[in-house]
Design a protein around this motif. Sequence first.
Motif, PDB file in Angstrom:
ATOM      1  N   PHE A  14       0.815  -1.213   0.000  1.00 28.80           N
ATOM      2  CA  PHE A  14       0.000   0.000   0.000  1.00 28.80           C
ATOM      3  C   PHE A  14       0.851   1.267   0.000  1.00 28.80           C
ATOM      4  CE2 PHE A  14      -3.169  -2.817   2.305  1.00 28.80           C
ATOM      5  CZ  PHE A  14      -4.012  -2.946   1.211  1.00 28.80           C
ATOM      6  N   ASP A  15       2.061   1.180   0.524  1.00 27.74           N
ATOM      7  CA  ASP A  15       2.892   2.385   0.614  1.00 27.74           C
ATOM      8  C   ASP A  15       3.509   2.770  -0.726  1.00 27.74           C
ATOM      9  OD1 ASP A  15       4.587   0.207   0.489  1.00 27.74           O
ATOM     10  OD2 ASP A  15       6.049   1.033   1.890  1.00 27.74           O
ATOM     11  N   ALA A  16       3.307   1.957  -1.767  1.00 27.94           N
ATOM     12  CA  ALA A  16       3.894   2.254  -3.082  1.00 27.94           C
ATOM     13  C   ALA A  16       3.154   3.370  -3.815  1.00 27.94           C
ATOM     14  CB  ALA A  16       3.918   1.001  -3.947  1.00 27.94           C
ATOM     15  N   ALA A  17       1.957   3.723  -3.336  1.00 25.82           N
ATOM     16  CA  ALA A  17       1.179   4.798  -3.959  1.00 25.82           C
ATOM     17  C   ALA A  17       0.591   5.675  -2.867  1.00 25.82           C
ATOM     18  CB  ALA A  17       0.070   4.237  -4.837  1.00 25.82           C
ATOM     19  N   LYS A  18       0.626   6.964  -3.083  1.00 27.64           N
ATOM     20  CA  LYS A  18       0.049   7.878  -2.089  1.00 27.64           C
ATOM     21  C   LYS A  18      -1.036   8.739  -2.722  1.00 27.64           C
ATOM     22  CE  LYS A  18       3.343  11.752  -2.470  1.00 27.64           C
ATOM     23  NZ  LYS A  18       4.259  12.635  -1.706  1.00 27.64           N
ATOM     24  N   LEU A  19      -2.108   8.941  -1.983  1.00 30.08           N
ATOM     25  CA  LEU A  19      -3.211   9.792  -2.418  1.00 30.08           C
ATOM     26  C   LEU A  19      -2.739  11.238  -2.456  1.00 30.08           C
ATOM     27  CD1 LEU A  19      -6.330  10.020  -2.988  1.00 30.08           C
ATOM     28  CD2 LEU A  19      -6.576  10.458  -0.535  1.00 30.08           C
ATOM     29  N   ILE A  20      -3.009  11.917  -3.576  1.00 31.93           N
ATOM     30  CA  ILE A  20      -2.596  13.320  -3.677  1.00 31.93           C
ATOM     31  C   ILE A  20      -3.764  14.262  -3.940  1.00 31.93           C
ATOM     32  CG2 ILE A  20      -0.206  12.843  -4.340  1.00 31.93           C
ATOM     33  CD1 ILE A  20      -0.970  13.322  -7.258  1.00 31.93           C
ATOM     34  N   ASP A  21      -4.904  13.753  -4.437  1.00 26.08           N
ATOM     35  CA  ASP A  21      -6.017  14.645  -4.743  1.00 26.08           C
ATOM     36  C   ASP A  21      -7.249  13.808  -5.058  1.00 26.08           C
ATOM     37  OD1 ASP A  21      -7.355  16.999  -5.139  1.00 26.08           O
ATOM     38  OD2 ASP A  21      -6.440  17.480  -7.072  1.00 26.08           O
ATOM     39  N   HIS A  22      -8.412  14.457  -5.110  1.00 27.32           N
ATOM     40  CA  HIS A  22      -9.638  13.762  -5.495  1.00 27.32           C
ATOM     41  C   HIS A  22     -10.655  14.763  -6.006  1.00 27.32           C
ATOM     42  CE1 HIS A  22     -11.255  15.307  -1.705  1.00 27.32           C
ATOM     43  NE2 HIS A  22     -12.461  15.016  -2.169  1.00 27.32           N
ATOM     44  N   PHE A  27      -3.353   9.388  -7.410  1.00 20.82           N
ATOM     45  CA  PHE A  27      -2.257   8.875  -6.606  1.00 20.82           C
ATOM     46  C   PHE A  27      -0.936   9.142  -7.331  1.00 20.82           C
ATOM     47  CE2 PHE A  27      -5.927   6.538  -5.266  1.00 20.82           C
ATOM     48  CZ  PHE A  27      -5.727   6.240  -3.926  1.00 20.82           C
ATOM     49  N   ALA A  28       0.150   9.128  -6.579  1.00 17.69           N
ATOM     50  CA  ALA A  28       1.489   9.199  -7.155  1.00 17.69           C
ATOM     51  C   ALA A  28       2.303   8.029  -6.616  1.00 17.69           C
ATOM     52  CB  ALA A  28       2.168  10.515  -6.795  1.00 17.69           C
ATOM     53  N   LEU A  29       3.046   7.370  -7.488  1.00 18.53           N
ATOM     54  CA  LEU A  29       3.923   6.288  -7.038  1.00 18.53           C
ATOM     55  C   LEU A  29       5.049   6.867  -6.190  1.00 18.53           C
ATOM     56  CD1 LEU A  29       4.222   4.012 -10.218  1.00 18.53           C
ATOM     57  CD2 LEU A  29       2.581   3.878  -8.322  1.00 18.53           C
ATOM     58  N   THR A  30       5.354   6.186  -5.110  1.00 19.57           N
ATOM     59  CA  THR A  30       6.387   6.675  -4.193  1.00 19.57           C
ATOM     60  C   THR A  30       7.741   6.030  -4.442  1.00 19.57           C
ATOM     61  OG1 THR A  30       5.788   4.994  -2.558  1.00 19.57           O
ATOM     62  CG2 THR A  30       4.670   7.131  -2.414  1.00 19.57           C
ATOM     63  N   THR A  65       5.131   8.835 -10.896  1.00 19.76           N
ATOM     64  CA  THR A  65       4.100   8.572 -11.895  1.00 19.76           C
ATOM     65  C   THR A  65       2.723   8.732 -11.270  1.00 19.76           C
ATOM     66  OG1 THR A  65       5.503   6.981 -13.077  1.00 19.76           O
ATOM     67  CG2 THR A  65       3.135   6.850 -13.480  1.00 19.76           C
ATOM     68  N   GLU A  66       1.850   9.489 -11.917  1.00 16.77           N
ATOM     69  CA  GLU A  66       0.509   9.702 -11.392  1.00 16.77           C
ATOM     70  C   GLU A  66      -0.460   8.654 -11.943  1.00 16.77           C
ATOM     71  OE1 GLU A  66      -0.993  13.667 -11.493  1.00 16.77           O
ATOM     72  OE2 GLU A  66       0.746  14.500 -10.427  1.00 16.77           O
ATOM     73  N   ILE A  67      -1.302   8.149 -11.062  1.00 14.54           N
ATOM     74  CA  ILE A  67      -2.273   7.111 -11.383  1.00 14.54           C
ATOM     75  C   ILE A  67      -3.658   7.629 -11.022  1.00 14.54           C
ATOM     76  CG2 ILE A  67      -2.990   4.724 -11.002  1.00 14.54           C
ATOM     77  CD1 ILE A  67      -0.190   4.846 -12.105  1.00 14.54           C
ATOM     78  N   THR A  68      -4.604   7.537 -11.946  1.00 14.34           N
ATOM     79  CA  THR A  68      -5.988   7.942 -11.682  1.00 14.34           C
ATOM     80  C   THR A  68      -6.845   6.708 -11.423  1.00 14.34           C
ATOM     81  OG1 THR A  68      -5.830   9.933 -13.047  1.00 14.34           O
ATOM     82  CG2 THR A  68      -8.032   9.064 -12.637  1.00 14.34           C
ATOM     83  N   VAL A  69      -7.642   6.782 -10.381  1.00 13.12           N
ATOM     84  CA  VAL A  69      -8.587   5.715 -10.048  1.00 13.12           C
ATOM     85  C   VAL A  69      -9.995   6.299 -10.080  1.00 13.12           C
ATOM     86  CG1 VAL A  69      -9.342   4.056  -8.298  1.00 13.12           C
ATOM     87  CG2 VAL A  69      -6.892   4.513  -8.612  1.00 13.12           C
ATOM     88  N   TYR A  70     -10.887   5.652 -10.813  1.00 15.29           N
ATOM     89  CA  TYR A  70     -12.289   6.044 -10.834  1.00 15.29           C
ATOM     90  C   TYR A  70     -12.989   5.424  -9.630  1.00 15.29           C
ATOM     91  CZ  TYR A  70     -11.271   7.033 -15.759  1.00 15.29           C
ATOM     92  OH  TYR A  70     -10.715   7.506 -16.924  1.00 15.29           O
ATOM     93  N   TYR A  71     -13.947   6.141  -9.063  1.00 15.39           N
ATOM     94  CA  TYR A  71     -14.677   5.560  -7.938  1.00 15.39           C
ATOM     95  C   TYR A  71     -16.134   5.982  -7.948  1.00 15.39           C
ATOM     96  CZ  TYR A  71     -14.846   9.948  -5.223  1.00 15.39           C
ATOM     97  OH  TYR A  71     -15.102  11.225  -4.790  1.00 15.39           O
ATOM     98  N   GLN A  72     -16.947   5.134  -7.315  1.00 13.59           N
ATOM     99  CA  GLN A  72     -18.347   5.439  -7.038  1.00 13.59           C
ATOM    100  C   GLN A  72     -18.764   4.631  -5.827  1.00 13.59           C
ATOM    101  OE1 GLN A  72     -21.063   3.653 -10.178  1.00 13.59           O
ATOM    102  NE2 GLN A  72     -19.085   3.284 -11.185  1.00 13.59           N
TER     103      GLN A  72
END
Length: 227
Positions: free
Chosen positions: A177-185, A192-195, A206-213
């Motif tokens: 879980f520590d490999a990615a950190k939440l940066i915005d929503h 998220f950004a890879l740490t 590297t920035e990763i976008t996750v869709y949610y509902q």
Amino acid sequence: MHIMPMSPFQPQLPFAYHCMAFSPEQYQDADFAHFNQPLPSKLGRAVAKRKAEYLAGRVCAANAIQQLGRPHYVVQSAESRAPIWPEGVNGSITHSKGVAMAIATDKVDVLGLGIDIEHMMSDKQENELRGQILRDDEATAFAALGQDHPKPLTLVFSAKESIYKALYSVVQTFFGFDAAKLIDHDVKHLRFALTASLHPTLPAGTEITVYYQSSDEMVLTECVHLG
């Protein structure tokens, strides 16, 4: 095992998917043959709940693959437990408390997919698990998420599960879980950004976008890794 088509969520990603409700308490080993799925030997001594979850996920996966115009396919598991999809197909499977979903695509620019359904944690669980799921440097972004979502840790946990599934086909090794950190929503996306560098094509930052509902009971997160 009784199953019924249902879709508490419609994925935001534009790919083939199938969702269903199932009843683990009604599971019998004969259900595998009924749904044209082999019972894996490694599950031979598993409890009925585990067998039912596995079968439900594979039935969803087979349905999603057929929506791509392909014949019936049995999605087996690698030694890593990652699903083995047909050549040219990427997909993801999830299940939680009687709900299963799978998503699949044969788009050539998709390197990996990750989806995850979670039932909402209790407030007690969120407090107890926070240190295992969150990094210290996520505190500010997490607090902001908590202003907009009643169960922010459930959402971040699910998102990080989806990130892991989406990137694993390229990374090919476990990361936590520590490999990615939440940066915005915002109202539909988590960023998220890879740490750390996970792969030459996935360096730190590297920035990763996750869709949610979410609903009152569940959350669905989705992540796609494009090449």
